[in-house]
Design a protein around this motif. Sequence first.
Motif, PDB file in Angstrom:
ATOM      1  N   GLN A   1       1.279   7.268   7.534  1.00 57.79           N
ATOM      2  CA  GLN A   1       0.179   7.785   6.984  1.00 57.79           C
ATOM      3  C   GLN A   1      -0.520   6.412   6.565  1.00 57.79           C
ATOM      4  OE1 GLN A   1       1.542  10.111   3.583  1.00 57.79           O
ATOM      5  NE2 GLN A   1       1.685  11.981   4.793  1.00 57.79           N
ATOM      6  N   ILE A   2      -0.057   5.582   6.056  1.00 57.48           N
ATOM      7  CA  ILE A   2      -0.682   4.352   5.378  1.00 57.48           C
ATOM      8  C   ILE A   2      -1.162   3.619   6.780  1.00 57.48           C
ATOM      9  CG2 ILE A   2      -0.109   2.122   4.390  1.00 57.48           C
ATOM     10  CD1 ILE A   2      -0.255   4.479   2.415  1.00 57.48           C
ATOM     11  N   SER A   3      -0.418   3.388   7.639  1.00 59.37           N
ATOM     12  CA  SER A   3      -0.831   2.833   9.251  1.00 59.37           C
ATOM     13  C   SER A   3      -2.038   3.265   9.393  1.00 59.37           C
ATOM     14  CB  SER A   3       0.188   2.746  10.043  1.00 59.37           C
ATOM     15  OG  SER A   3       1.403   2.090   9.491  1.00 59.37           O
TER      16      SER A   3
ATOM     17  N   ARG B   1       5.699   8.373   5.551  1.00 58.78           N
ATOM     18  CA  ARG B   1       4.849   7.593   4.517  1.00 58.78           C
ATOM     19  C   ARG B   1       4.099   6.489   5.186  1.00 58.78           C
ATOM     20  NH1 ARG B   1       1.131   7.372   0.828  1.00 58.78           N
ATOM     21  NH2 ARG B   1       1.015   5.618  -0.765  1.00 58.78           N
ATOM     22  N   PHE B   2       4.866   5.794   6.031  1.00 58.67           N
ATOM     23  CA  PHE B   2       4.205   4.503   6.586  1.00 58.67           C
ATOM     24  C   PHE B   2       3.244   4.786   7.754  1.00 58.67           C
ATOM     25  CE2 PHE B   2       7.130   2.160   4.030  1.00 58.67           C
ATOM     26  CZ  PHE B   2       6.562   0.830   4.020  1.00 58.67           C
TER      27      PHE B   2
ATOM     28  N   HIS C   1       0.889  -1.082   0.186  1.00 55.04           N
ATOM     29  CA  HIS C   1      -0.033  -0.171  -0.203  1.00 55.04           C
ATOM     30  C   HIS C   1       0.847   1.337  -0.143  1.00 55.04           C
ATOM     31  CE1 HIS C   1      -4.043  -1.570   0.165  1.00 55.04           C
ATOM     32  NE2 HIS C   1      -3.833  -2.325   1.174  1.00 55.04           N
ATOM     33  N   ALA C   2       1.967   1.015   0.752  1.00 50.44           N
ATOM     34  CA  ALA C   2       2.926   2.310   0.988  1.00 50.44           C
ATOM     35  C   ALA C   2       3.624   2.620  -0.365  1.00 50.44           C
ATOM     36  CB  ALA C   2       3.539   2.131   2.009  1.00 50.44           C
TER      37      ALA C   2
ATOM     38  N   LEU D   1      10.891   7.061   5.018  1.00 54.51           N
ATOM     39  CA  LEU D   1       9.792   6.464   4.722  1.00 54.51           C
ATOM     40  C   LEU D   1       9.074   6.506   5.919  1.00 54.51           C
ATOM     41  CD1 LEU D   1      10.641   3.413   2.396  1.00 54.51           C
ATOM     42  CD2 LEU D   1       9.780   5.581   1.685  1.00 54.51           C
TER      43      LEU D   1
END
Length: 473
Positions: A342-344, A339-340, A195-196, A336
Amino acid sequence: MTTATPSPISPLDPTAATPLYRQIYDRFRDAIANGVLKPGDRIPSARALTKELGLARGTIDSAYSLLAAEGYIQARGQAGTIVAPDLKPRVPIASPRRPSDSKAGSTSFRPDSILPFQMGLPALDAFPRKVWARLGARCARAMQPSDMVHPPVYGVPQLRSQIAAYLQVSRGISCSPAQIFVTSGYRHTIELIAHALLKGGDRVWLENPGYPPTRELLGHMQITAVPVPVDQDGMVVADGIKLALRAHAAVVTPAHQSPLCVSLSLPRRWALLDWAVRSKAWIIEDDYDGEYRYVSRPLPALTSLDREGRVLYAGTFSKVLFPGIRLAYLVVPEALVERFEQISQAFTGGSPALTQAIVTAFIAEGHFARHIQKMRKLYAERRDATAAGLESVLGEHMQIDSQPGGMHLILRLQGKLSDRRLVARMRESGLYAEALTAWTIGRDEGSALLLNFTNIDSRKTAEGLAKRILALT
């Protein structure tokens, strides 16, 4: 002692011609006949059901009286009302199951069983359950209301700190707690990465042979798997470059290649890192059992060589503790982290805080390191005993690969024996195995059985199991 069973009453239909008491009667009778309610199960009291359904007490009493008159239930005074203990309900007719759903032919990599040679299971008999229970009780007693809210989606801070310290010492990985994301298992880890960093249509190198659930998961996300051959030095990076130079990522198991258990050589490690930098690709290092090496000290993680921030490190507690814990972790490059996060926030619900608290205490108090050291010694002994037992019985039919580490053996089948057919027969007979050909795409790796040895306690046990395998060949 009987325990209360949740009400099996589905919503009633007040517009139906059938009276409400009869609808209640029919639902209880069907639940008992179909085995949903079993002899001795406690059912809701008339008063509780009256309140739950919002009906008159007389309606519930009428239904219960009819059920009692026909012998379905018995009133036990203050003990409540139960399904008649001597009742013999009809055995429900099982719906036909597809062959792929049966345990004998199952391709599941998360079976809920404990069978001889079952892959993926650590030595469950040697786990320090008393220590775990003591820590669990202490953590439960210490719970405060603040511990009962939604868990942090990145993982409990204390656990992230303990993981960072452990990785620094044992795997040579320098990282901050902020770079660590606690997940619910390897699949969740891969899903988070996809996803990331990836999108549908991207290509990803996978080891061939390699862990089948990885390609299955990527396939569901419309990501194309590129099978890259593996030899005695691990993934053949030069072949990966020829097959897909512009691939977006590579998933590798450098410590003990899954399933061949070879280690990725240092020249191959540098070549893989160089490719990732030049192609702006990502390397996903799955270090699923890197702690268990028997011929020398565990090898440093590939991540420890990364100077450009291209490697993501995936670890798990399933192999060193137990699979039921459902905890793993991912270490991402510093660039990163945001970014992670946000995805989490979008895709992760967080793992139970109580479980994370127990693992935190287990690591902090030194039990984790001692357990790994103990298991490393035990597994070396069990590997030798299992190999000796299997060879004494199956030596003419199979050959065991020499491996530096890992938690399973590879038995190469001689002649024209089919590993898939033999695996199916073993599963039908209560034994577990994986077929190497089921882990391989488009190349002849030969027929072989993958057998976990961690729960085989002696050579005598291995010999007895080998005789059962021999009878199936």
